[in-house]
Design a protein around this motif. Structure first.
Motif, PDB file in Angstrom:
ATOM      1  N   THR A  72     -14.599  -8.507 -56.729  1.00  0.00           N
ATOM      2  CA  THR A  72     -13.972  -9.632 -57.432  1.00  0.00           C
ATOM      3  C   THR A  72     -15.018 -10.422 -58.206  1.00  0.00           C
ATOM      4  O   THR A  72     -14.824 -10.748 -59.384  1.00  0.00           O
ATOM      5  N   GLY A  73     -16.126 -10.737 -57.549  1.00  0.00           N
ATOM      6  CA  GLY A  73     -17.202 -11.471 -58.213  1.00  0.00           C
ATOM      7  C   GLY A  73     -17.787 -10.710 -59.382  1.00  0.00           C
ATOM      8  O   GLY A  73     -18.050 -11.285 -60.444  1.00  0.00           O
ATOM      9  N   VAL A  74     -17.981  -9.396 -59.216  1.00  0.00           N
ATOM     10  CA  VAL A  74     -18.540  -8.574 -60.295  1.00  0.00           C
ATOM     11  C   VAL A  74     -17.598  -8.552 -61.498  1.00  0.00           C
ATOM     12  O   VAL A  74     -18.041  -8.661 -62.642  1.00  0.00           O
ATOM     13  N   ILE A  75     -16.308  -8.431 -61.245  1.00  0.00           N
ATOM     14  CA  ILE A  75     -15.334  -8.442 -62.347  1.00  0.00           C
ATOM     15  C   ILE A  75     -15.423  -9.762 -63.102  1.00  0.00           C
ATOM     16  O   ILE A  75     -15.495  -9.794 -64.335  1.00  0.00           O
ATOM     17  N   GLY A  76     -15.432 -10.879 -62.368  1.00  0.00           N
ATOM     18  CA  GLY A  76     -15.519 -12.188 -63.003  1.00  0.00           C
ATOM     19  C   GLY A  76     -16.805 -12.378 -63.780  1.00  0.00           C
ATOM     20  O   GLY A  76     -16.799 -12.880 -64.908  1.00  0.00           O
ATOM     21  N   VAL A  77     -17.921 -11.955 -63.200  1.00  0.00           N
ATOM     22  CA  VAL A  77     -19.220 -12.103 -63.862  1.00  0.00           C
ATOM     23  C   VAL A  77     -19.291 -11.220 -65.108  1.00  0.00           C
ATOM     24  O   VAL A  77     -19.748 -11.661 -66.168  1.00  0.00           O
ATOM     25  N   PHE A  78     -18.830  -9.979 -64.993  1.00  0.00           N
ATOM     26  CA  PHE A  78     -18.860  -9.075 -66.143  1.00  0.00           C
ATOM     27  C   PHE A  78     -18.037  -9.639 -67.301  1.00  0.00           C
ATOM     28  O   PHE A  78     -18.509  -9.691 -68.437  1.00  0.00           O
ATOM     29  N   LEU A  79     -16.811 -10.074 -67.001  1.00  0.00           N
ATOM     30  CA  LEU A  79     -15.975 -10.655 -68.056  1.00  0.00           C
ATOM     31  C   LEU A  79     -16.606 -11.923 -68.624  1.00  0.00           C
ATOM     32  O   LEU A  79     -16.543 -12.172 -69.832  1.00  0.00           O
ATOM     33  N   GLY A  80     -17.246 -12.707 -67.756  1.00  0.00           N
ATOM     34  CA  GLY A  80     -17.914 -13.917 -68.217  1.00  0.00           C
ATOM     35  C   GLY A  80     -19.071 -13.621 -69.153  1.00  0.00           C
ATOM     36  O   GLY A  80     -19.271 -14.325 -70.152  1.00  0.00           O
ATOM     37  N   ILE A  81     -19.830 -12.577 -68.865  1.00  0.00           N
ATOM     38  CA  ILE A  81     -20.959 -12.208 -69.734  1.00  0.00           C
ATOM     39  C   ILE A  81     -20.446 -11.707 -71.082  1.00  0.00           C
ATOM     40  O   ILE A  81     -20.999 -12.052 -72.133  1.00  0.00           O
ATOM     41  N   VAL A  82     -19.382 -10.909 -71.062  1.00  0.00           N
ATOM     42  CA  VAL A  82     -18.786 -10.455 -72.325  1.00  0.00           C
ATOM     43  C   VAL A  82     -18.316 -11.660 -73.133  1.00  0.00           C
ATOM     44  O   VAL A  82     -18.566 -11.760 -74.342  1.00  0.00           O
ATOM     45  N   GLY A  83     -17.669 -12.603 -72.468  1.00  0.00           N
ATOM     46  CA  GLY A  83     -17.238 -13.824 -73.145  1.00  0.00           C
ATOM     47  C   GLY A  83     -18.413 -14.625 -73.686  1.00  0.00           C
ATOM     48  O   GLY A  83     -18.342 -15.181 -74.784  1.00  0.00           O
ATOM     49  N   LEU A  84     -19.505 -14.677 -72.933  1.00  0.00           N
ATOM     50  CA  LEU A  84     -20.697 -15.396 -73.379  1.00  0.00           C
ATOM     51  C   LEU A  84     -21.287 -14.756 -74.632  1.00  0.00           C
ATOM     52  O   LEU A  84     -21.684 -15.468 -75.565  1.00  0.00           O
ATOM     53  N   ILE A  85     -21.335 -13.436 -74.656  1.00  0.00           N
ATOM     54  CA  ILE A  85     -21.862 -12.740 -75.834  1.00  0.00           C
ATOM     55  C   ILE A  85     -21.033 -13.085 -77.067  1.00  0.00           C
ATOM     56  O   ILE A  85     -21.572 -13.424 -78.126  1.00  0.00           O
ATOM     57  N   VAL A  86     -19.719 -13.033 -76.920  1.00  0.00           N
ATOM     58  CA  VAL A  86     -18.825 -13.384 -78.038  1.00  0.00           C
ATOM     59  C   VAL A  86     -19.060 -14.834 -78.454  1.00  0.00           C
ATOM     60  O   VAL A  86     -19.177 -15.149 -79.645  1.00  0.00           O
TER      61      VAL A  86
END
Length: 147
Positions: A72-86
């Motif tokens: 769960t944490g990895v999914i949230g962090v991964f999506l957060g990093i993608v969002g940060l890049i954008v």
């Protein structure tokens, strides 16, 4: 069923972190390092919800819930990093990143990949530590429920 819970709470983590950092940027507080620690509580909330849901569904295996919380944490962090890049590219790319990284401890020579990679690995470590810590709590709750 379990994977849906992990994905749902991973998205909750992503949305929580996204809203938190957008609000910080909007209020002009993005340069305040001490406020960034609050995102850990958002990640812990999502992980806790996954473990709590699993526990209520009768899944009490320690390792299974630990891995579920971590995913769960990895999914949230991964999506957060993608969002940060954008977000970094929307705000101006490397010039915006220079302003962000000057307020953090990344050093002088930064690029988006290095910055986001470091944050990703920090998020993975935090997710593992948070999952383990929460499982210590839930292990005791489940033991007391059985007695």
């Amino acid at each position: 069923m379990k994977n849906n819970v992990e994905l749902k709470n991973g998205i909750v983590i992503f949305l929580g972190i996204g809203i938190f950092f957008l609000l910080m940027d909007f209020l002009g507080l993005a340069d305040k390092n001490y406020l960034r620690i609050l995102n850990a509580f958002i990640v812990l909330y999502g992980i806790n919800e996954t473990i709590k849901t699993n526990s209520k569904a009768g899944k009490t295996d320690y390792l299974e819930n630990l891995v579920s919380g971590f995913k769960t944490g990895v999914i949230g962090v991964f999506l957060g990093i993608v969002g940060l890049i954008v977000f970094i590219y929307i705000k101006g790319g490397e010039s915006y990143l220079d302003r962000l990284s000057n307020t953090f401890f990344f050093g002088e020579d930064n690029n988006i990949i290095k910055y986001c990679s470091i944050l990703f690995f920090e998020g993975i470590a935090s997710s593992l530590i948070g999952s383990f810590t929460l499982m210590q709590y839930w292990k005791d709750v489940e033991l007391k429920a059985k007695v």
